[in-house]
Design a protein around this motif. Structure first.
Motif, short mmCIF file in Angstrom:
data_model
loop_
_atom_site.label_atom_id
_atom_site.label_comp_id
_atom_site.label_asym_id
_atom_site.label_seq_id
_atom_site.Cartn_x
_atom_site.Cartn_y
_atom_site.Cartn_z
N CYS A 49 75.87 10.88 133.37
CA CYS A 49 74.90 11.85 132.86
C CYS A 49 73.58 11.69 133.60
O CYS A 49 73.12 10.58 133.85
N ASP A 51 69.79 13.51 133.19
CA ASP A 51 69.00 14.45 132.38
C ASP A 51 68.19 15.45 133.20
O ASP A 51 67.62 16.37 132.66
N PRO A 53 67.99 18.60 135.41
CA PRO A 53 68.87 19.75 135.68
C PRO A 53 69.29 19.88 137.14
O PRO A 53 70.28 20.50 137.45
N SER A 58 75.09 13.69 138.42
CA SER A 58 75.75 14.01 137.15
C SER A 58 77.25 14.13 137.37
O SER A 58 77.70 14.62 138.41
N CYS A 84 76.29 24.30 124.99
CA CYS A 84 75.00 24.95 125.31
C CYS A 84 74.06 23.99 126.01
O CYS A 84 73.11 24.41 126.68
N CYS A 85 74.30 22.69 125.88
CA CYS A 85 73.42 21.67 126.47
C CYS A 85 73.97 21.11 127.77
O CYS A 85 73.42 20.15 128.32
N LYS A 86 75.07 21.66 128.26
CA LYS A 86 75.70 21.17 129.48
C LYS A 86 75.64 22.25 130.56
O LYS A 86 75.55 23.43 130.28
N ASP A 87 75.73 21.80 131.79
CA ASP A 87 75.68 22.72 132.92
C ASP A 87 77.07 23.31 133.18
O ASP A 87 77.79 22.88 134.08
N ASN A 113 77.69 17.18 133.70
CA ASN A 113 77.10 16.53 132.54
C ASN A 113 75.60 16.36 132.75
O ASN A 113 75.08 15.27 133.00
N ARG A 114 74.91 17.48 132.68
CA ARG A 114 73.47 17.54 132.80
C ARG A 114 73.01 18.80 132.08
O ARG A 114 73.82 19.70 131.81
N PRO A 115 71.73 18.89 131.76
CA PRO A 115 71.24 20.10 131.10
C PRO A 115 71.45 21.32 132.00
O PRO A 115 71.37 21.21 133.23
N ASP A 172 75.57 30.40 125.28
CA ASP A 172 74.90 29.49 124.35
C ASP A 172 75.26 29.73 122.89
O ASP A 172 74.96 28.90 122.04
#
Length: 177
Positions: A49, A51, A53, A58, A84-87, A113-115, A172
């Protein structure tokens, strides 16, 4: 891990004690969820992960999963609390393919696995037409060939699939069309 790929079970958890244990461990478990829900969350837990973007370190997540979470109520938390919180990079509809050994409509999800970066779209491959006949080879099916040959074309309208880059915010909220 740098990448996690898999094909989770396509069934509901029938044992009430086990179902409660999954609910305690995975916030995405909601209603009469299928196993693909906690597996999706777990796949992300297993990948590296970052964080940031734009972080290139990631991990990648890829899975073929029942597409029922996209429209049924048990998928709401998975979509609105986890995905909604993953790329999310690709959502590929395989519901028109008759995969050997089962008849469950499926989808392929690919993500980092990143915003998510709001400006980065999600590649959506949507099925239009295509049911395999009994005995048809999946590798040579017209639907599968059209997916493979055109998934990288951001604006493709074929006879069996359409491919488009869809704004990230469309994914989302539950349900997904």
């Amino acid at each position: 891990y740098s990448s996690v790929v898999g094909n989770p079970p396509y069934r509901n958890v029938k044992d009430s004690a086990l179902r409660a244990t999954y609910r305690q461990r995975y916030g995405s478990c909601h209603g009469k969820y299928q196993m693909g829900v906690p597996f999706t969350e777990r796949f992300f837990n297993l990948t590296l992960c970052n964080d940031d973007p734009n972080g290139e370190h990631s991990g990648w997540m890829g899975m073929i999963v029942s597409n029922a979470f996209m429209t049924r109520s048990f998928g709401k938390r998975l979509i609105e609390d986890v995905l909604c919180c993953k790329d999310l990079t690709h959502v590929i509809d395989l519901s028109g393919l008759n995969l050997p050994g089962h008849g469950t409509p499926t989808a392929i999800l690919l993500a980092r696995n990143r915003p998510p970066a709001p400006s980065r779209p999600v590649r959506a491959v949507r099925g239009i037409l295509g049911i395999l006949t009994q005995g048809e080879d999946l590798a040579t099916s017209p639907l599968w060939r059209e997916i493979v040959e055109h998934v990288d074309e951001h604006s493709f309208d074929g006879t069996r699939v359409s491919v488009a880059d869809v704004p990230r915010n469309v994914f989302d909220h539950h349900p997904w069309a």
